[in-house]
Motif scaffolding. Structure first.
Motif, short mmCIF file in Angstrom:
data_model
loop_
_atom_site.label_atom_id
_atom_site.label_comp_id
_atom_site.label_asym_id
_atom_site.label_seq_id
_atom_site.Cartn_x
_atom_site.Cartn_y
_atom_site.Cartn_z
N ASP A 1 4.51 -7.51 -20.87
CA ASP A 1 3.53 -6.42 -20.80
C ASP A 1 3.02 -6.22 -19.38
O ASP A 1 2.84 -5.08 -18.94
N ALA A 2 2.80 -7.31 -18.65
CA ALA A 2 2.35 -7.20 -17.25
C ALA A 2 3.43 -6.52 -16.40
O ALA A 2 3.12 -5.65 -15.58
N ALA A 3 4.68 -6.90 -16.61
CA ALA A 3 5.78 -6.31 -15.84
C ALA A 3 5.88 -4.81 -16.12
O ALA A 3 6.03 -4.00 -15.20
N ILE A 4 5.79 -4.42 -17.37
CA ILE A 4 5.87 -3.00 -17.74
C ILE A 4 4.70 -2.23 -17.14
O ILE A 4 4.87 -1.13 -16.61
N ALA A 5 3.51 -2.81 -17.18
CA ALA A 5 2.33 -2.16 -16.59
C ALA A 5 2.49 -1.97 -15.09
O ALA A 5 2.16 -0.91 -14.55
N MET A 6 3.01 -2.98 -14.40
CA MET A 6 3.24 -2.86 -12.96
C MET A 6 4.23 -1.73 -12.67
O MET A 6 3.99 -0.90 -11.79
N LEU A 7 5.33 -1.74 -13.39
CA LEU A 7 6.37 -0.73 -13.16
C LEU A 7 5.87 0.68 -13.49
O LEU A 7 6.21 1.64 -12.79
N ALA A 8 5.05 0.80 -14.52
CA ALA A 8 4.52 2.11 -14.89
C ALA A 8 3.54 2.63 -13.83
O ALA A 8 3.37 3.84 -13.69
N HIS A 9 2.94 1.72 -13.07
CA HIS A 9 1.97 2.11 -12.04
C HIS A 9 2.64 2.48 -10.71
O HIS A 9 2.02 3.13 -9.87
N ILE A 10 3.87 2.10 -10.51
CA ILE A 10 4.56 2.35 -9.25
C ILE A 10 4.56 3.84 -8.87
O ILE A 10 4.29 4.18 -7.71
N PRO A 11 4.83 4.79 -9.79
CA PRO A 11 4.77 6.21 -9.38
C PRO A 11 3.39 6.63 -8.87
O PRO A 11 3.28 7.42 -7.93
N VAL A 12 2.33 6.11 -9.46
CA VAL A 12 0.97 6.41 -9.00
C VAL A 12 0.77 5.87 -7.59
O VAL A 12 0.29 6.56 -6.69
N TYR A 13 1.16 4.61 -7.40
CA TYR A 13 1.05 3.98 -6.09
C TYR A 13 1.87 4.74 -5.05
O TYR A 13 1.40 4.99 -3.93
N ASN A 14 3.07 5.14 -5.43
CA ASN A 14 3.93 5.88 -4.49
C ASN A 14 3.36 7.25 -4.14
O ASN A 14 3.55 7.73 -3.02
N SER A 15 2.66 7.88 -5.05
CA SER A 15 2.05 9.17 -4.73
C SER A 15 0.95 8.99 -3.68
O SER A 15 0.79 9.83 -2.79
N HIS A 16 0.21 7.89 -3.75
CA HIS A 16 -0.80 7.59 -2.73
C HIS A 16 -0.12 7.30 -1.39
O HIS A 16 -0.60 7.75 -0.34
N ARG A 17 0.98 6.57 -1.43
CA ARG A 17 1.72 6.27 -0.19
C ARG A 17 2.23 7.57 0.44
O ARG A 17 2.14 7.75 1.65
N ALA A 18 2.75 8.46 -0.39
CA ALA A 18 3.30 9.73 0.11
C ALA A 18 2.21 10.57 0.79
O ALA A 18 2.47 11.24 1.79
N ALA A 19 1.00 10.52 0.24
CA ALA A 19 -0.11 11.28 0.81
C ALA A 19 -0.41 10.86 2.25
O ALA A 19 -0.96 11.64 3.03
N PHE A 20 -0.05 9.63 2.60
CA PHE A 20 -0.28 9.13 3.95
C PHE A 20 1.02 9.05 4.76
O PHE A 20 1.05 8.42 5.82
N GLY A 21 2.08 9.64 4.24
CA GLY A 21 3.34 9.69 4.97
C GLY A 21 4.21 8.46 4.87
O GLY A 21 5.17 8.31 5.63
N TYR A 22 3.90 7.56 3.95
CA TYR A 22 4.70 6.35 3.79
C TYR A 22 5.80 6.55 2.77
O TYR A 22 5.65 7.30 1.80
N ALA A 23 6.90 5.85 2.96
CA ALA A 23 8.04 5.92 2.03
C ALA A 23 7.68 5.24 0.70
O ALA A 23 6.87 4.31 0.68
N PRO A 24 8.28 5.69 -0.38
CA PRO A 24 8.01 5.06 -1.67
C PRO A 24 8.60 3.65 -1.71
O PRO A 24 9.52 3.32 -0.97
N ILE A 25 8.06 2.84 -2.59
CA ILE A 25 8.59 1.49 -2.80
C ILE A 25 9.25 1.43 -4.16
O ILE A 25 9.00 2.26 -5.03
N ARG A 26 10.10 0.44 -4.33
CA ARG A 26 10.70 0.10 -5.63
C ARG A 26 10.52 -1.38 -5.81
O ARG A 26 10.53 -2.14 -4.83
#
Length: 185
Positions: free
Chosen positions: A32-57
Motif C-alpha cells: 500500500d505504501a509503494a502504491i501510494a508513493m507511485l500514485a503521488h509521483i505525477p503530483v510531485y512531477n507537476s510541481h517540479r515542472a512548474a519550476f523547470g525541473y525534469a520529471p522523476i521516475r
C-alpha cells in the motif's frame, strides 16, 4: 516518507537515492505504501515542472520474509539494520524495475502474504534467481498506480500477457512472440 509512515512502516536507511523501509504489520502495508508513493509521483512531477525541473521516475521492489535485525559493523563504525535473503530479494526487485520497465515489482511471497490479494492488480513477469541460490523466485508486476490508460490496457491483456510469458518459458518463442504482438497492437 509520509506514505511509509502512514502505512505503518519505518525507514531503516537511505541508500543513495533509495529508501529501505520495514513494515512490521506485513506485506499489505508495504504494498500500500509503494502504491501510494507511485500514485503521488505525477503530483510531485507537476510541481517540479512548474519550476523547470525534469520529471522523476521511481522503481519499487517489495518482498516479505524473515530478517535479522540488529547492529552490524565494526567497533569503529556500527549501524542498526536488517539483513537476510528477503532483504536481498527486495533490493534485486527494485533493480529489476529498470529492466522490465515496471514501477512496482513484488515476489510471490508478497502475494501469498496478503489478506486480500484481489485488492491489487498484478501480472506474472518472470522467475529470477538470486546470486548464490539454486531456486528461482516468481516476480509479479503490480500496476495499481499506473496511469489510467495503461492500467486498463494491462488489466485487459493480463491473461494473454501471462500466456505469452508461459510460452516463452516453455521455449515456444514463436507462440510467445505472436501473443506479445497481439497485445502490443
Amino acid at each position: 516518507n509520509p506514505f511509509i509512515w502512514e502505512n505503518g512502516g519505518y525507514i531503516d536507511k537511505y541508500i543513495g537515492d533509495a529508501i529501505m523501509a520495514l513494515f512490521p504489520s506485513g506485506a499489505g502495508s508495504g504494498l500500500d505504501a509503494a502504491i501510494a508513493m507511485l500514485a503521488h509521483i505525477p503530483v510531485y512531477n507537476s510541481h517540479r515542472a512548474a519550476f523547470g525541473y525534469a520529471p522523476i521516475r521511481i522503481g519499487v521492489g517489495v518482498n516479505t520474509g524473515p530478517v535479522m535485525l540488529g547492529v552490524i559493523g565494526h567497533e569503529r563504525f556500527m549501524q542498526g539494520t536488517v539483513i537476510s535473503d528477503a532483504v536481498n530479494l527486495a533490493s534485486r526487485l527494485e533493480g529489476l524495475t529498470k529492466i522490465y520497465g515496471a514501477s512496482l515489482l513484488v515476489s510471490n511471497h508478497v502475494l501469498f502474504g496478503l489478506e486480500d490479494p484481489n485488492r491489487y492488480h498484478y501480472r506474472f513477469l518472470d522467475r529470477v534467481r538470486l546470486r548464490g541460490k539454486e531456486d528461482t523466485v516468481p516476480v509479479y508486476e503490480v500496476f495499481n498506480a499506473d496511469p489510467p490508460e495503461l492500467f486498463e490496457r494491462k488489466k485487459r491483456t493480463r491473461e494473454a500477457f501471462e500466456r505469452g510469458v508461459y510460452e516463452y518459458h516453455a521455449g515456444n518463442f514463436m507462440r510467445a512472440a505472436k501473443l506479445f504482438a497481439e497485445i502490443r497492437d
